[in-house]
Write an enzyme that holds these catalytic residues in place. Structure first.
Site, short mmCIF file in Angstrom:
data_model
loop_
_atom_site.label_atom_id
_atom_site.label_comp_id
_atom_site.label_asym_id
_atom_site.label_seq_id
_atom_site.Cartn_x
_atom_site.Cartn_y
_atom_site.Cartn_z
N GLY A 119 -1.38 6.17 8.71
CA GLY A 119 -0.11 5.71 8.19
C GLY A 119 1.15 6.41 8.65
O GLY A 119 2.25 5.98 8.33
N CYS A 172 6.54 -22.44 21.05
CA CYS A 172 7.28 -23.50 20.36
C CYS A 172 7.41 -23.23 18.88
O CYS A 172 6.79 -23.89 18.05
CB CYS A 172 6.63 -24.85 20.64
SG CYS A 172 6.78 -25.24 22.37
N TYR A 184 -0.70 -2.23 17.55
CA TYR A 184 -0.57 -3.55 16.94
C TYR A 184 0.18 -4.51 17.87
O TYR A 184 0.89 -5.40 17.43
CB TYR A 184 0.10 -3.45 15.56
CG TYR A 184 -0.59 -2.45 14.66
CD1 TYR A 184 -1.86 -2.73 14.15
CD2 TYR A 184 -0.03 -1.20 14.37
CE1 TYR A 184 -2.53 -1.80 13.36
CE2 TYR A 184 -0.69 -0.27 13.58
CZ TYR A 184 -1.93 -0.58 13.07
OH TYR A 184 -2.60 0.33 12.30
N1 LLP Z 1 -6.77 3.46 7.85
C1 LLP Z 1 -6.77 2.32 7.15
C2 LLP Z 1 -7.73 2.13 6.07
C3 LLP Z 1 -5.84 1.31 7.47
O1 LLP Z 1 -5.81 0.19 6.77
C4 LLP Z 1 -4.91 1.51 8.53
C5 LLP Z 1 -3.94 0.49 8.89
C6 LLP Z 1 -4.97 2.72 9.24
C7 LLP Z 1 -5.92 3.68 8.86
C8 LLP Z 1 -4.07 3.04 10.39
O2 LLP Z 1 -2.74 3.11 10.00
P1 LLP Z 1 -1.61 3.59 11.03
O3 LLP Z 1 -1.85 5.06 11.30
O4 LLP Z 1 -1.72 2.78 12.26
O5 LLP Z 1 -0.36 3.35 10.30
N2 LLP Z 1 -0.06 -4.61 11.84
C9 LLP Z 1 0.83 -3.72 11.14
C10 LLP Z 1 0.13 -2.47 10.66
C11 LLP Z 1 -1.06 -2.73 9.77
C12 LLP Z 1 -1.77 -1.48 9.36
C13 LLP Z 1 -3.05 -1.78 8.65
N3 LLP Z 1 -3.83 -0.65 8.30
C14 LLP Z 1 2.02 -3.42 12.04
O6 LLP Z 1 2.07 -3.90 13.15
O7 LLP Z 1 2.93 -2.70 11.63
#
Ligand code: LLP
Length: 454
Positions: A278, A384, A413
């Site tokens: 996160g 489109c 992402y």
């Molecule tokens: N662990 C779990 C259980 C998660 O659900 C996620 C992300 C992560 C780790 C990794 O989080 P990060 O370090 O990448 O923030 N598509 C969205 C982000 C969705 C994140 C979902 N879960 C975007 O493009 O901002």
């Protein structure tokens, strides 16, 4: 799009480029390894113009140097990335969240740096193992694991299942019984903390589908402990993504540690504490939030955990790959209406959906700097849909057809959320390493589009 959501994103995405490297520490405005030399934008030592010519566009380009620096920053901070091979790790474990980017070349690189994996599907397990990530560092979250996926993960001896509901626990117990194995589980708790990020990527609040309420945890663990094919090993939390402050992480951890004390009082001792991912990145230059570095996060969190005999797991995704990748796109046309100027490029929302889906801000810069005056434009793709844009009302130097633009912060992402919408083949992906570059995923073909159709 929900106009409220748009407003939220505008307000909550004022983020600038982020890199764990020396540049950030010195607080200079340069970032990662996509840097101008004279008028030309380079990926490490390779001009992006050359990559655009050689591989075509749209094209995802990654910097190996940035990736390595980022995963090492996590390894150094949380102390696990050094534990190579299939040995049970002794320090913390850095389990890269595959959902951010699951290209095999990137995963192999991260595996060679000692990373584990945070997975949410059988497909991600397949990719992680194929890339050489040891099962002993793989954690499996997600609210909808199927029996087949559970059986697959059991067979491969993953580190643990991060369980999200009672019914899932029961299913894991049943499947484990059928396969004659004991399933290692952690409960994913929902600490009900506001991560102060975009609502679509918040998870750790009561209104979201993720995890179980803290108050149900004791009952869950008591039940799990009585199950024949379950081994209770840990606890998991993940409160959201693109979090740019330490406080929500710390608040969540304090709540989880207090819960663990109560559990301990009831005889439930856990080995693994999975803090989720996160950590945010900077998407925008100039003023704005400054997301903490992994070291700062570790410095704030680890002292709370020290001496409790716990192995800490972290699951970063975005902060490892986000600013290690860019999307190269070519301007096709310009168009002017009484209301707007459009720059029409060859990358669309099917290639990078974040601006359309979350109103996310991605910096877009020319691959060759020009002295032309800045104009306010919408950078749009060929899809489109009116929602197909990479940027709206963006001031940038005038762009001419045929010129290349570089969308920054696209490593996380980006490709992983791309689709074939409008029957557009997937873009290619390239890895740059110093002065060298190689294709790590071929561009999709029209044949690929119909593969599997009967
Ligand atoms: N662990 C779990 C259980 C998660 O659900 C996620 C992300 C992560 C780790 C990794 O989080 P990060 O370090 O990448 O923030 N598509 C969205 C982000 C969705 C994140 C979902 N879960 C975007 O493009 O901002």
């Amino acid at each position: 799009m929900n106009p409220h959501a748009r407003f939220e994103c505008r307000r909550l995405y004022p983020l600038i480029f982020f890199d764990f490297g020396v540049q950030t520490v010195l607080n200079k405005s340069i970032m990662h390894d996509f840097i101008y030399r004279g008028a030309d934008l380079y990926a490490e030592d390779v001009p992006l113009e050359e990559l655009g010519r050689e591989y075509g566009t749209p094209l995802y380009v990654y910097s190996k140097r940035t990736l390595v620096r980022h995963i090492r920053a996590y390894g150094d901070a949380f102390g696990g990335a050094q534990s190579h091979g299939d040995q049970p790790p002794t320090g913390g474990i850095v389990s890269f969240a595959l959902k951010a980017n699951s290209n095999g070349a990137i995963l192999r690189l991260l595996a060679s740096e000692g990373a584990g994996a945070d997975i949410v599907s059988g497909g991600e397990l397949f990719r992680a193992l194929r890339a050489g990530i040891p099962a002993s560092k793989i954690v499996y979250a997600g609210v909808g694991k199927t029996a087949d996926e559970i059986a697959y993960a059991l067979k491969k001896n993953i580190l643990m299942f991060n369980v999200e509901s009672d019914e899932e626990l029961e299913k894991i117990n049943r499947v484990a019984g059928m396969t004659g194995r004991k399933a290692p589980v952690a409960l994913r708790v929902n600490p009900d903390v506001d991560p102060l990020t975009h609502p679509y990527i918040s998870t750790g609040m009561k209104k979201y589908k993720f995890g179980m309420p803290m108050e149900d945890a004791l009952e869950f663990y008591m039940k799990a402990r009585r199950m024949e094919n379950i081994e209770v090993v840990g606890i998991h939390e993940h409160i959201g993504s693109q979090i740019t402050q330490v406080a929500p992480f710390r608040d969540a951890l304090e709540k989880v540690l207090a819960l663990m004390e109560r559990l301990r009082g009831s005889g439930i001792k856990l080995r693994y504490l999975d803090l989720g991912g996160g950590l945010g990145i900077r998407y925008r230059r100039g003023e704005g939030e400054k997301p903490p570095l992994p070291a700062a996060l570790a410095k704030s969190l680890l002292p709370l955990v020290k001496g409790r005999g716990l192995t800490v797991i972290v699951e970063p995704g975005r902060s490892v790959v986000g600013n290690a990748g860019v999307l190269l796109t070519r301007c096709l046309y310009r168009k002017k209406t009484s209301r707007k100027r459009f720059v029409i490029v060859d990358a669309g929302m099917n290639d990078l959906i974040r601006p359309s889906l979350y109103g996310a801000y991605h910096e877009i810069i020319p691959v060759r700097k020009s002295r032309r005056a800045a104009l306010k434009v919408d950078v749009v793709g060929p899809i489109c849909e009116s929602g197909d844009f990479l940027a709206t009302d963006r001031r940038m130097p005038a762009v001419m057809p045929g010129e290349l633009l570089c969308v920054l912060g696209a490593g996380a992402y980006g490709f992983s959320m791309s689709s074939n919408y409008n029957s557009r083949p997937h873009p290619a992906e390239v890895m740059v390493d110093g002065g060298e570059h190689r294709l790590i995923r071929k561009r999709g073909t029209y044949r690929d589009l119909v593969r599997g159709e009967l």
